[in-house]
Each structure stands twice: as C-alpha cells, then as structure tokens.
Design a protein around this motif. Structure first.
Motif, mmCIF file in Angstrom:
data_model
loop_
_atom_site.group_PDB
_atom_site.id
_atom_site.type_symbol
_atom_site.label_atom_id
_atom_site.label_comp_id
_atom_site.label_asym_id
_atom_site.label_seq_id
_atom_site.Cartn_x
_atom_site.Cartn_y
_atom_site.Cartn_z
ATOM 1 N N LEU A 140 41.418 -21.065 -56.960
ATOM 2 C CA LEU A 140 40.229 -21.188 -57.785
ATOM 3 C C LEU A 140 39.428 -22.414 -57.371
ATOM 4 O O LEU A 140 39.991 -23.459 -57.071
ATOM 5 N N ASP A 141 38.110 -22.270 -57.397
ATOM 6 C CA ASP A 141 37.275 -23.424 -57.112
ATOM 7 C C ASP A 141 37.142 -24.287 -58.369
ATOM 8 O O ASP A 141 37.615 -23.934 -59.442
ATOM 9 N N GLN A 142 36.494 -25.421 -58.221
ATOM 10 C CA GLN A 142 36.381 -26.378 -59.323
ATOM 11 C C GLN A 142 35.602 -25.793 -60.498
ATOM 12 O O GLN A 142 35.971 -26.009 -61.659
ATOM 13 N N THR A 143 34.562 -25.033 -60.235
ATOM 14 C CA THR A 143 33.766 -24.427 -61.298
ATOM 15 C C THR A 143 34.589 -23.424 -62.081
ATOM 16 O O THR A 143 34.518 -23.380 -63.314
ATOM 17 N N ARG A 174 37.908 -23.375 -62.426
ATOM 18 C CA ARG A 174 38.905 -24.109 -63.217
ATOM 19 C C ARG A 174 38.267 -24.730 -64.462
ATOM 20 O O ARG A 174 38.845 -24.680 -65.545
ATOM 21 N N ALA A 175 37.069 -25.280 -64.304
ATOM 22 C CA ALA A 175 36.369 -25.871 -65.454
ATOM 23 C C ALA A 175 36.034 -24.806 -66.487
ATOM 24 O O ALA A 175 36.149 -25.043 -67.696
ATOM 25 N N THR A 176 35.656 -23.621 -66.038
ATOM 26 C CA THR A 176 35.340 -22.518 -66.946
ATOM 27 C C THR A 176 36.573 -22.102 -67.733
ATOM 28 O O THR A 176 36.502 -21.908 -68.951
ATOM 29 N N ILE A 177 37.695 -21.981 -67.075
ATOM 30 C CA ILE A 177 38.934 -21.594 -67.745
ATOM 31 C C ILE A 177 39.358 -22.671 -68.742
ATOM 32 O O ILE A 177 39.772 -22.365 -69.865
ATOM 33 N N ASN A 178 39.226 -23.930 -68.365
ATOM 34 C CA ASN A 178 39.574 -25.023 -69.280
ATOM 35 C C ASN A 178 38.675 -25.038 -70.517
ATOM 36 O O ASN A 178 39.155 -25.241 -71.638
ATOM 37 N N ARG A 209 23.532 -17.464 -62.623
ATOM 38 C CA ARG A 209 23.622 -16.011 -62.465
ATOM 39 C C ARG A 209 25.095 -15.643 -62.434
ATOM 40 O O ARG A 209 25.934 -16.436 -62.019
ATOM 41 N N TYR A 210 25.391 -14.425 -62.868
ATOM 42 C CA TYR A 210 26.772 -13.966 -62.832
ATOM 43 C C TYR A 210 27.209 -13.897 -61.374
ATOM 44 O O TYR A 210 26.498 -13.394 -60.518
ATOM 45 N N SER A 211 28.379 -14.435 -61.100
ATOM 46 C CA SER A 211 28.864 -14.501 -59.729
ATOM 47 C C SER A 211 30.186 -13.747 -59.589
ATOM 48 O O SER A 211 31.067 -13.870 -60.435
ATOM 49 N N ALA A 212 30.312 -13.003 -58.520
ATOM 50 C CA ALA A 212 31.562 -12.302 -58.232
ATOM 51 C C ALA A 212 32.559 -13.213 -57.525
ATOM 52 O O ALA A 212 33.747 -12.927 -57.473
ATOM 53 N N ARG A 213 32.102 -14.335 -56.996
ATOM 54 C CA ARG A 213 32.957 -15.246 -56.239
ATOM 55 C C ARG A 213 33.546 -16.372 -57.076
ATOM 56 O O ARG A 213 34.550 -16.959 -56.707
ATOM 57 N N SER A 214 32.892 -16.712 -58.182
ATOM 58 C CA SER A 214 33.323 -17.843 -58.979
ATOM 59 C C SER A 214 33.080 -17.555 -60.458
ATOM 60 O O SER A 214 32.166 -16.813 -60.811
ATOM 61 N N LEU A 215 33.907 -18.133 -61.305
ATOM 62 C CA LEU A 215 33.712 -18.000 -62.742
ATOM 63 C C LEU A 215 32.720 -19.060 -63.196
ATOM 64 O O LEU A 215 32.752 -20.189 -62.714
ATOM 65 N N ASN A 216 31.820 -18.686 -64.114
ATOM 66 C CA ASN A 216 30.855 -19.646 -64.619
ATOM 67 C C ASN A 216 30.599 -19.380 -66.100
ATOM 68 O O ASN A 216 31.376 -18.687 -66.751
ATOM 69 N N HIS A 217 29.514 -19.931 -66.632
ATOM 70 C CA HIS A 217 29.234 -19.777 -68.051
ATOM 71 C C HIS A 217 29.080 -18.304 -68.464
ATOM 72 O O HIS A 217 29.453 -17.925 -69.576
#
Length: 89
Positions: free
Chosen positions: A5-8, A10-14, A59-67
């Motif tokens: 997982l990238d940093q973004t 991990r931050a989203t999951i936290n 924007r919704y991303s398939a590569r990374s989790l975000n807001h």
C-alpha cells in the motif's frame, strides 16, 4: 501474493479505522438505539469526506485509496447498520 500500500492508502485506512472507533463510542453514549446512532455518525462522516474530496478535487482512483474510497466504505457501513437496526426493530 503480497500487496504493497502507498502512503495515501495507509492514511485512508487509518482515518476509516479512527472514524469507526469514534462512531462506536458516540453511539454507546447516545440514547436507546445505538445502531441507528452509529449509522448516522457514519453517514455524517461520509458527507464530510465527500466534501473534502470535492474541495481537494480528488478523483476516484483504481491504483490508490483516497477520500472517495472512504466515502464509499462509510456509506456502505451506514446503510448496513440502518438496515440491520430496522430489521431487528
């Protein structure tokens, strides 16, 4: 298969985990219907995170989790709790 997982992400999951804990604590301190109280907390969090995502132009991303990923999770948990609360009532 190991997924990194990238940093973004991990931050989203936290953030999501912290919101789950806070919503549970608020629901425990609320009135008689704890499930609906938690569902409304999750719903409010989802609306707030959607506003943050729009304001930061994510924007919704398939590569990374975000807001936006977090909005979907929060809305799903809220809907599930509401359905369950009404089913057992």
């Amino acid at each position: 298969m190991h997924i990194e997982l990238d940093q973004t992400s991990r931050a989203t999951i936290n953030r999501f985990a912290i919101k789950c804990i806070v919503a549970t604590l608020i629901a425990m301190l609320s009135g008689p219907n704890h499930l609906l109280s938690a569902a409304y907390c999750f719903q409010l969090y989802a609306l707030l995170m959607a506003a943050v995502a729009v304001l930061t132009r994510q924007r919704y991303s398939a590569r990374s989790l975000n807001h936006w990923s977090e909005v979907l999770w929060l809305a799903f948990v809220s809907a599930g709790l509401q359905l369950y609360a009404h089913a057992i009532a």
